[in-house]
Design a protein around this motif. Sequence first.
Motif, PDB file in Angstrom:
ATOM      1  N   VAL A 179       1.763  -8.718  -6.472  1.00 55.08           N
ATOM      2  CA  VAL A 179       2.426 -10.238  -6.073  1.00 55.08           C
ATOM      3  C   VAL A 179       3.547  -9.682  -7.549  1.00 55.08           C
ATOM      4  CG1 VAL A 179       2.243 -11.952  -8.342  1.00 55.08           C
ATOM      5  CG2 VAL A 179       0.634 -11.489  -6.676  1.00 55.08           C
ATOM      6  N   ILE A 180       3.046  -8.453  -8.465  1.00 56.41           N
ATOM      7  CA  ILE A 180       4.249  -8.001  -9.724  1.00 56.41           C
ATOM      8  C   ILE A 180       5.694  -7.722  -8.431  1.00 56.41           C
ATOM      9  CG2 ILE A 180       4.805  -6.736 -11.114  1.00 56.41           C
ATOM     10  CD1 ILE A 180       2.676  -6.921 -12.430  1.00 56.41           C
ATOM     11  N   THR A 181       5.108  -6.601  -8.034  1.00 50.03           N
ATOM     12  CA  THR A 181       6.030  -6.057  -6.703  1.00 50.03           C
ATOM     13  C   THR A 181       7.269  -7.265  -5.548  1.00 50.03           C
ATOM     14  OG1 THR A 181       4.173  -3.792  -6.366  1.00 50.03           O
ATOM     15  CG2 THR A 181       6.189  -4.294  -5.060  1.00 50.03           C
ATOM     16  N   ARG A 182       6.508  -7.713  -5.039  1.00 52.56           N
ATOM     17  CA  ARG A 182       7.094  -8.954  -4.538  1.00 52.56           C
ATOM     18  C   ARG A 182       7.873  -9.685  -5.692  1.00 52.56           C
ATOM     19  NH1 ARG A 182       5.884  -5.932  -0.977  1.00 52.56           N
ATOM     20  NH2 ARG A 182       4.048  -5.754   0.767  1.00 52.56           N
ATOM     21  N   VAL A 183       7.208 -10.103  -6.763  1.00 50.76           N
ATOM     22  CA  VAL A 183       8.760 -11.061  -7.794  1.00 50.76           C
ATOM     23  C   VAL A 183       9.600 -10.060  -7.783  1.00 50.76           C
ATOM     24  CG1 VAL A 183       8.463 -12.462  -9.724  1.00 50.76           C
ATOM     25  CG2 VAL A 183       6.675 -12.598  -8.612  1.00 50.76           C
ATOM     26  N   LEU A 184       9.417  -8.510  -8.878  1.00 50.83           N
ATOM     27  CA  LEU A 184      10.484  -7.519  -9.046  1.00 50.83           C
ATOM     28  C   LEU A 184      11.483  -7.445  -7.342  1.00 50.83           C
ATOM     29  CD1 LEU A 184      11.461  -5.672 -11.085  1.00 50.83           C
ATOM     30  CD2 LEU A 184       9.937  -4.146 -10.634  1.00 50.83           C
ATOM     31  N   GLY A 185      10.223  -7.854  -5.982  1.00 51.87           N
ATOM     32  CA  GLY A 185      12.108  -7.813  -4.967  1.00 51.87           C
ATOM     33  C   GLY A 185      12.920  -9.380  -4.811  1.00 51.87           C
ATOM     34  N   LEU A 186      11.987  -9.530  -5.520  1.00 53.48           N
ATOM     35  CA  LEU A 186      13.209 -11.391  -5.370  1.00 53.48           C
ATOM     36  C   LEU A 186      14.029 -11.300  -6.633  1.00 53.48           C
ATOM     37  CD1 LEU A 186      10.118 -13.975  -4.724  1.00 53.48           C
ATOM     38  CD2 LEU A 186      12.104 -13.148  -2.784  1.00 53.48           C
ATOM     39  N   VAL A 187      13.162 -10.263  -7.404  1.00 52.68           N
ATOM     40  CA  VAL A 187      14.387 -10.574  -7.975  1.00 52.68           C
ATOM     41  C   VAL A 187      15.913  -9.880  -8.322  1.00 52.68           C
ATOM     42  CG1 VAL A 187      14.361 -10.028 -11.049  1.00 52.68           C
ATOM     43  CG2 VAL A 187      12.787 -11.544 -10.318  1.00 52.68           C
ATOM     44  N   PHE A 188      15.373  -8.577  -7.659  1.00 55.48           N
ATOM     45  CA  PHE A 188      16.329  -7.674  -7.742  1.00 55.48           C
ATOM     46  C   PHE A 188      17.858  -8.278  -6.266  1.00 55.48           C
ATOM     47  CE2 PHE A 188      14.609  -4.249  -9.822  1.00 55.48           C
ATOM     48  CZ  PHE A 188      15.506  -2.980  -9.980  1.00 55.48           C
ATOM     49  N   PRO A 248      -4.715  -0.996  -4.042  1.00 55.23           N
ATOM     50  CA  PRO A 248      -3.129  -1.871  -5.304  1.00 55.23           C
ATOM     51  C   PRO A 248      -3.721  -2.231  -5.889  1.00 55.23           C
ATOM     52  CG  PRO A 248      -2.148  -2.129  -3.023  1.00 55.23           C
ATOM     53  CD  PRO A 248      -3.419  -1.155  -3.180  1.00 55.23           C
ATOM     54  N   SER A 249      -4.404  -3.214  -7.068  1.00 57.16           N
ATOM     55  CA  SER A 249      -4.505  -4.683  -7.344  1.00 57.16           C
ATOM     56  C   SER A 249      -3.861  -5.825  -6.483  1.00 57.16           C
ATOM     57  CB  SER A 249      -4.747  -4.122  -8.620  1.00 57.16           C
ATOM     58  OG  SER A 249      -3.721  -4.367  -9.545  1.00 57.16           O
ATOM     59  N   LYS A 250      -4.205  -7.261  -7.131  1.00 55.99           N
ATOM     60  CA  LYS A 250      -3.620  -8.017  -6.612  1.00 55.99           C
ATOM     61  C   LYS A 250      -2.547  -8.483  -7.467  1.00 55.99           C
ATOM     62  CE  LYS A 250      -3.949 -12.055  -4.044  1.00 55.99           C
ATOM     63  NZ  LYS A 250      -3.722 -12.126  -2.569  1.00 55.99           N
ATOM     64  N   ASN A 268       0.847  -0.919  -0.286  1.00 51.66           N
ATOM     65  CA  ASN A 268       0.479   0.042   0.313  1.00 51.66           C
ATOM     66  C   ASN A 268       0.804   0.887  -0.121  1.00 51.66           C
ATOM     67  OD1 ASN A 268      -2.525  -1.445  -0.109  1.00 51.66           O
ATOM     68  ND2 ASN A 268      -2.657  -1.634   2.178  1.00 51.66           N
ATOM     69  N   LYS A 269       2.262   1.203   0.875  1.00 56.80           N
ATOM     70  CA  LYS A 269       2.916   3.166   0.917  1.00 56.80           C
ATOM     71  C   LYS A 269       3.554   2.882  -0.547  1.00 56.80           C
ATOM     72  CE  LYS A 269       3.042   3.069   5.364  1.00 56.80           C
ATOM     73  NZ  LYS A 269       1.839   4.681   6.208  1.00 56.80           N
ATOM     74  N   ILE A 270       3.654   1.258  -0.880  1.00 60.22           N
ATOM     75  CA  ILE A 270       4.903   1.466  -2.882  1.00 60.22           C
ATOM     76  C   ILE A 270       3.363   2.220  -3.808  1.00 60.22           C
ATOM     77  CG2 ILE A 270       6.087   0.688  -4.118  1.00 60.22           C
ATOM     78  CD1 ILE A 270       6.792  -1.549  -1.960  1.00 60.22           C
ATOM     79  N   TRP A 271       2.587   1.719  -3.657  1.00 61.31           N
ATOM     80  CA  TRP A 271       1.309   1.994  -4.283  1.00 61.31           C
ATOM     81  C   TRP A 271       1.437   2.956  -4.449  1.00 61.31           C
ATOM     82  CZ3 TRP A 271      -3.771   3.552  -3.862  1.00 61.31           C
ATOM     83  CH2 TRP A 271      -4.503   3.708  -5.279  1.00 61.31           C
ATOM     84  N   SER A 272       0.878   3.915  -3.039  1.00 59.31           N
ATOM     85  CA  SER A 272       0.456   5.604  -2.786  1.00 59.31           C
ATOM     86  C   SER A 272       2.071   6.361  -3.579  1.00 59.31           C
ATOM     87  CB  SER A 272      -0.372   5.340  -1.338  1.00 59.31           C
ATOM     88  OG  SER A 272       0.937   5.225  -0.355  1.00 59.31           O
ATOM     89  N   VAL A 273       2.636   6.011  -3.215  1.00 57.06           N
ATOM     90  CA  VAL A 273       3.584   7.141  -3.571  1.00 57.06           C
ATOM     91  C   VAL A 273       4.121   6.817  -5.329  1.00 57.06           C
ATOM     92  CG1 VAL A 273       6.723   7.327  -3.314  1.00 57.06           C
ATOM     93  CG2 VAL A 273       5.087   6.743  -1.806  1.00 57.06           C
ATOM     94  N   THR A 274       4.041   5.462  -5.528  1.00 55.73           N
ATOM     95  CA  THR A 274       4.091   5.516  -7.127  1.00 55.73           C
ATOM     96  C   THR A 274       3.140   5.972  -7.928  1.00 55.73           C
ATOM     97  OG1 THR A 274       3.935   2.601  -6.880  1.00 55.73           O
ATOM     98  CG2 THR A 274       6.475   4.171  -6.374  1.00 55.73           C
ATOM     99  N   THR A 325      -4.962   7.278  -9.960  1.00 57.84           N
ATOM    100  CA  THR A 325      -6.133   6.706 -10.218  1.00 57.84           C
ATOM    101  C   THR A 325      -6.974   7.904  -9.903  1.00 57.84           C
ATOM    102  OG1 THR A 325      -5.866   6.076  -8.080  1.00 57.84           O
ATOM    103  CG2 THR A 325      -5.682   4.008  -9.746  1.00 57.84           C
ATOM    104  N   ILE A 326      -8.968   7.483 -10.192  1.00 61.32           N
ATOM    105  CA  ILE A 326      -9.192   8.625  -9.683  1.00 61.32           C
ATOM    106  C   ILE A 326     -10.316   8.274  -8.502  1.00 61.32           C
ATOM    107  CG2 ILE A 326     -11.401   9.415  -9.831  1.00 61.32           C
ATOM    108  CD1 ILE A 326     -11.018   9.558 -12.988  1.00 61.32           C
ATOM    109  N   GLY A 327     -10.186   7.303  -8.485  1.00 61.15           N
ATOM    110  CA  GLY A 327     -11.245   6.838  -6.783  1.00 61.15           C
ATOM    111  C   GLY A 327      -9.992   6.738  -5.641  1.00 61.15           C
ATOM    112  N   GLY A 328      -8.557   6.409  -6.171  1.00 59.02           N
ATOM    113  CA  GLY A 328      -7.906   5.695  -5.149  1.00 59.02           C
ATOM    114  C   GLY A 328      -7.736   4.470  -4.185  1.00 59.02           C
TER     115      GLY A 328
END
Length: 68
Positions: free
Chosen positions: A47-56, A41-43, A24-30, A35-38
Amino acid sequence: MKQEVIPAIVMCVMGAGLLFVPANKIWSVTEKWKTIGGKGPSKSFVVITRVLGLVFVAAGLGLLIYGN
């Protein structure tokens, strides 16, 4: 100190940030400003954020271990 060490440490820190900072923190910053409703973050974003973290983290550790 070899030139691979500093980028490897930076990649590990970035990956750890993506893994351990709440999505939620990463999504709110980036992404929230796009978005209009805000509602949050979507599911798939989580998932993509966590996978990217593992890759890094894996790439950073690979540079630390095999870069020497």
